[in-house]
Design a protein around this motif. Structure first.
Motif, PDB file in Angstrom:
ATOM      1  N   PRO A  64      75.707 -12.597  81.228  1.00  0.00           N
ATOM      2  CA  PRO A  64      76.311 -13.166  82.446  1.00  0.00           C
ATOM      3  C   PRO A  64      77.461 -12.271  82.920  1.00  0.00           C
ATOM      4  O   PRO A  64      78.162 -11.661  82.102  1.00  0.00           O
ATOM      5  CB  PRO A  64      76.842 -14.526  81.981  1.00  0.00           C
ATOM      6  CG  PRO A  64      76.102 -14.837  80.727  1.00  0.00           C
ATOM      7  CD  PRO A  64      75.759 -13.517  80.103  1.00  0.00           C
ATOM      8  N   ALA A 115      83.116 -20.750  84.162  1.00  0.00           N
ATOM      9  CA  ALA A 115      81.664 -20.638  84.369  1.00  0.00           C
ATOM     10  C   ALA A 115      80.916 -21.404  83.281  1.00  0.00           C
ATOM     11  O   ALA A 115      79.891 -22.044  83.556  1.00  0.00           O
ATOM     12  CB  ALA A 115      81.233 -19.170  84.383  1.00  0.00           C
ATOM     13  N   SER A 116      81.431 -21.352  82.061  1.00  0.00           N
ATOM     14  CA  SER A 116      80.790 -22.078  80.962  1.00  0.00           C
ATOM     15  C   SER A 116      80.848 -23.583  81.202  1.00  0.00           C
ATOM     16  O   SER A 116      79.882 -24.291  80.941  1.00  0.00           O
ATOM     17  CB  SER A 116      81.463 -21.739  79.631  1.00  0.00           C
ATOM     18  OG  SER A 116      81.301 -20.373  79.339  1.00  0.00           O
ATOM     19  N   ARG A 117      81.981 -24.081  81.688  1.00  0.00           N
ATOM     20  CA  ARG A 117      82.099 -25.526  81.989  1.00  0.00           C
ATOM     21  C   ARG A 117      81.091 -25.924  83.051  1.00  0.00           C
ATOM     22  O   ARG A 117      80.444 -26.960  82.945  1.00  0.00           O
ATOM     23  CB  ARG A 117      83.518 -25.857  82.449  1.00  0.00           C
ATOM     24  CG  ARG A 117      84.505 -26.093  81.342  1.00  0.00           C
ATOM     25  CD  ARG A 117      85.794 -26.701  81.863  1.00  0.00           C
ATOM     26  NE  ARG A 117      86.451 -25.905  82.879  1.00  0.00           N
ATOM     27  CZ  ARG A 117      87.308 -24.923  82.633  1.00  0.00           C
ATOM     28  NH1 ARG A 117      87.609 -24.612  81.393  1.00  0.00           N
ATOM     29  NH2 ARG A 117      87.864 -24.255  83.617  1.00  0.00           N
ATOM     30  N   GLU A 118      80.974 -25.093  84.093  1.00  0.00           N
ATOM     31  CA  GLU A 118      80.027 -25.398  85.171  1.00  0.00           C
ATOM     32  C   GLU A 118      78.597 -25.415  84.640  1.00  0.00           C
ATOM     33  O   GLU A 118      77.821 -26.308  84.968  1.00  0.00           O
ATOM     34  CB  GLU A 118      80.162 -24.383  86.305  1.00  0.00           C
ATOM     35  CG  GLU A 118      81.451 -24.502  87.077  1.00  0.00           C
ATOM     36  CD  GLU A 118      81.677 -23.340  88.033  1.00  0.00           C
ATOM     37  OE1 GLU A 118      80.729 -22.565  88.280  1.00  0.00           O
ATOM     38  OE2 GLU A 118      82.811 -23.213  88.532  1.00  0.00           O
ATOM     39  N   ARG A 119      78.264 -24.433  83.819  1.00  0.00           N
ATOM     40  CA  ARG A 119      76.918 -24.364  83.249  1.00  0.00           C
ATOM     41  C   ARG A 119      76.666 -25.552  82.334  1.00  0.00           C
ATOM     42  O   ARG A 119      75.593 -26.146  82.354  1.00  0.00           O
ATOM     43  CB  ARG A 119      76.749 -23.037  82.487  1.00  0.00           C
ATOM     44  CG  ARG A 119      75.399 -22.875  81.847  1.00  0.00           C
ATOM     45  CD  ARG A 119      74.319 -22.620  82.876  1.00  0.00           C
ATOM     46  NE  ARG A 119      73.064 -22.375  82.197  1.00  0.00           N
ATOM     47  CZ  ARG A 119      71.928 -22.891  82.554  1.00  0.00           C
ATOM     48  NH1 ARG A 119      71.848 -23.646  83.620  1.00  0.00           N
ATOM     49  NH2 ARG A 119      70.824 -22.625  81.882  1.00  0.00           N
ATOM     50  N   PHE A 120      77.658 -25.915  81.526  1.00  0.00           N
ATOM     51  CA  PHE A 120      77.513 -27.064  80.642  1.00  0.00           C
ATOM     52  C   PHE A 120      77.299 -28.335  81.466  1.00  0.00           C
ATOM     53  O   PHE A 120      76.430 -29.151  81.143  1.00  0.00           O
ATOM     54  CB  PHE A 120      78.746 -27.218  79.738  1.00  0.00           C
ATOM     55  CG  PHE A 120      78.662 -28.404  78.834  1.00  0.00           C
ATOM     56  CD1 PHE A 120      77.878 -28.360  77.692  1.00  0.00           C
ATOM     57  CD2 PHE A 120      79.342 -29.572  79.131  1.00  0.00           C
ATOM     58  CE1 PHE A 120      77.775 -29.459  76.854  1.00  0.00           C
ATOM     59  CE2 PHE A 120      79.258 -30.672  78.301  1.00  0.00           C
ATOM     60  CZ  PHE A 120      78.476 -30.614  77.166  1.00  0.00           C
ATOM     61  N   GLU A 142      76.033 -28.589  84.406  1.00  0.00           N
ATOM     62  CA  GLU A 142      74.684 -28.511  84.978  1.00  0.00           C
ATOM     63  C   GLU A 142      73.634 -28.904  83.936  1.00  0.00           C
ATOM     64  O   GLU A 142      72.724 -29.698  84.216  1.00  0.00           O
ATOM     65  CB  GLU A 142      74.429 -27.095  85.475  1.00  0.00           C
ATOM     66  CG  GLU A 142      73.036 -26.837  85.986  1.00  0.00           C
ATOM     67  CD  GLU A 142      72.834 -25.347  86.282  1.00  0.00           C
ATOM     68  OE1 GLU A 142      71.806 -24.807  85.833  1.00  0.00           O
ATOM     69  OE2 GLU A 142      73.702 -24.750  86.947  1.00  0.00           O
ATOM     70  N   LEU A 143      73.753 -28.360  82.727  1.00  0.00           N
ATOM     71  CA  LEU A 143      72.805 -28.693  81.663  1.00  0.00           C
ATOM     72  C   LEU A 143      72.907 -30.163  81.272  1.00  0.00           C
ATOM     73  O   LEU A 143      71.903 -30.826  81.012  1.00  0.00           O
ATOM     74  CB  LEU A 143      73.036 -27.797  80.441  1.00  0.00           C
ATOM     75  CG  LEU A 143      72.678 -26.334  80.623  1.00  0.00           C
ATOM     76  CD1 LEU A 143      73.155 -25.515  79.427  1.00  0.00           C
ATOM     77  CD2 LEU A 143      71.191 -26.152  80.848  1.00  0.00           C
ATOM     78  N   ARG A 185      71.161 -32.182  83.941  1.00  0.00           N
ATOM     79  CA  ARG A 185      69.714 -32.014  83.819  1.00  0.00           C
ATOM     80  C   ARG A 185      69.170 -32.833  82.645  1.00  0.00           C
ATOM     81  O   ARG A 185      68.138 -33.478  82.759  1.00  0.00           O
ATOM     82  CB  ARG A 185      69.382 -30.535  83.635  1.00  0.00           C
ATOM     83  CG  ARG A 185      67.924 -30.237  83.937  1.00  0.00           C
ATOM     84  CD  ARG A 185      67.570 -28.785  83.772  1.00  0.00           C
ATOM     85  NE  ARG A 185      68.476 -27.884  84.448  1.00  0.00           N
ATOM     86  CZ  ARG A 185      68.566 -26.597  84.168  1.00  0.00           C
ATOM     87  NH1 ARG A 185      67.818 -26.054  83.255  1.00  0.00           N
ATOM     88  NH2 ARG A 185      69.413 -25.826  84.826  1.00  0.00           N
TER      89      ARG A 185
END
Length: 136
Positions: free
Chosen positions: A57, A94-99, A101-102, A105
């Protein structure tokens, strides 16, 4: 509580539920008794290698550059020191946002599976009767 005995099909399901509950409690006790060794933390060298990969990333690659320039360290990253360098803060954001999102989902998938379970569980297996339809 009840003035007349429960119908046999209800007693059968209640008994099956109680057996499953006992099994669940037994498994929980066994799992809680297992002692797990402490897992080693991430290796800074692994992070450095990951940051150098072309498919890393962009935030991780930026932290790699900040470490190479001496503005931050991999220990800063592992300790969560987001103020060590702006790149470290950006990586964690970015990791918080990705977490998130996951997580969302996964929650949506859980809801879908629960809906599926409810729909398929509303019929007695193999009888074609729905629960509470009076045919029993």
């Amino acid at each position: 509580m009840f003035t007349e005995p429960l119908p046999e099909h209800v007693q059968t399901r209640l008994h099956a539920f109680e057996e499953a509950l006992v099994d669940l409690r037994t498994r929980r006790v066994r799992l809680e008794a297992i002692e797990l060794p402490d897992a080693p933390g991430p290796d800074p060298a692994d992070l450095a290698r990951a940051a150098g990969r072309p498919d890393a990333p962009p935030e991780l690659r930026a932290v790699g550059r900040a470490v190479a320039e001496g503005r931050a360290s991999w220990d800063d990253v592992l300790a969560g020191r987001v103020d060590a360098a702006p790149e470290v803060g950006a990586l964690f954001a970015a990791s918080r946002e990705r977490f998130a999102e996951l997580w969302e989902r996964g929650r949506a998938e859980d809801e879908r599976l629960e809906d599926e379970r409810r729909e398929s569980g509303s019929h007695d297996a193999g009888t074609g009767r729905t629960e509470g339809d009076g045919r029993g």
